[in-house]
Design a protein around this motif. Structure first.
Motif: not given
Lengths: 114, 111
Positions: B36, B34, A9, B49, B99, B42-44, B106, B46, B38, A103, A105-107, B90, A88, A90, A35, B101-102
């Motif tokens: 998402y 979509f 991590r 959708k 993808y 951490q990851g994103l 926050r 969902l 975050q 899609q 995503f992992g952490p 996002f 980071m 991803l 990413y 992204f915008g």
């Protein structure tokens, strides 16, 4: 639960010292993505694999490489990390890569370059 | 070319107030859209959708979004903000293997 796993991590490396980040998935998806996400920015796609076919984004630096030895695992290799590579990272997967797919995503792995 | 624009890089709401995060899309064809979330480090994840099956899409954690073709919008809403909603959001549209992204919004929730 099916998922995308990233290890470690948090990763600390030294300027110029090669580093490898790993991603595994239990979703059995064909497509895996890497990413890069810098602070307060959206993720930026580096490359993706469809099965064993590698697809690099045009603006991804040569310093970034990837390997996918099997369906479940994908690695990101940074050959000579610079201070600007701190970010980071991803990993994500999708079943076929079509535009209607989600899609997953992992952490993420946060990379620090000293 | 497809794109999404998120209006407001930072949004603050009081706990219990309505959350509204804005997203406008640009696409020559019906888009897939979509949202998402975050959380820090951490990851994103969902939230929801849109795939043209219904214009009002319900997602996780009480969020929903409405697709409005006339306004080219896909704004995210939640009736009552909770402290745990503080995160980066996002709006995303998609192409093949890609993808788009915008820039992200926050969300800060004030006690």
């Amino acid at each position: 639960d099916a998922m995308v796993i990233q290890n470690p991590r948090y990763q600390v490396t030294q300027f110029g010292k090669p580093v490898t980040l790993s991603c595994s998935q239990t979703l059995n998806h064909n497509v895996m993505y890497w990413y890069q996400q810098k602070s307060s920015q959206a993720p930026k796609l580096l490359f993706h694999y469809y099965d064993k076919d590698f697809n690099n984004e045009a603006d991804t630096p040569d310093n970034f490489q990837s390997r996918r030895p099997n369906t479940s695992f994908c690695f990101l290799d940074i050959r000579s990390p610079g201070l600007g590579d701190a970010a980071m990272y991803l990993c994500a997967t999708s079943r076929e890569g079509t535009n209607q797919e989600t899609q997953y995503f992992g952490p993420g792995t946060r990379l620090l370059v000293l | 070319a497809q794109s999404v624009t998120q209006l407001g890089s930072h949004v603050s709401v009081s706990e219990g107030a309505l959350v509204l995060l804005r997203c406008n899309y640009s696409s020559s064809v019906p888009p897939y859209l979509f949202w998402y979330v975050q959380y820090p480090n951490q990851g994103l994840q969902l939230l929801l959708k849109y795939t043209s099956a219904a214009t009002l899409v319900k997602g996780i954690n009480g969020f929903e979004a409405e697709f409005k073709k006339s306004e080219t919008s896909f704004h995210l809403t939640k009736p009552s903000a909770h402290m745990s909603d503080a995160a980066e959001y996002f709006c995303v549209t998609s192409g093949t293997y890609k993808y788009i992204f915008g820039t992200g919004t926050r969300l800060k929730v004030l006690a």
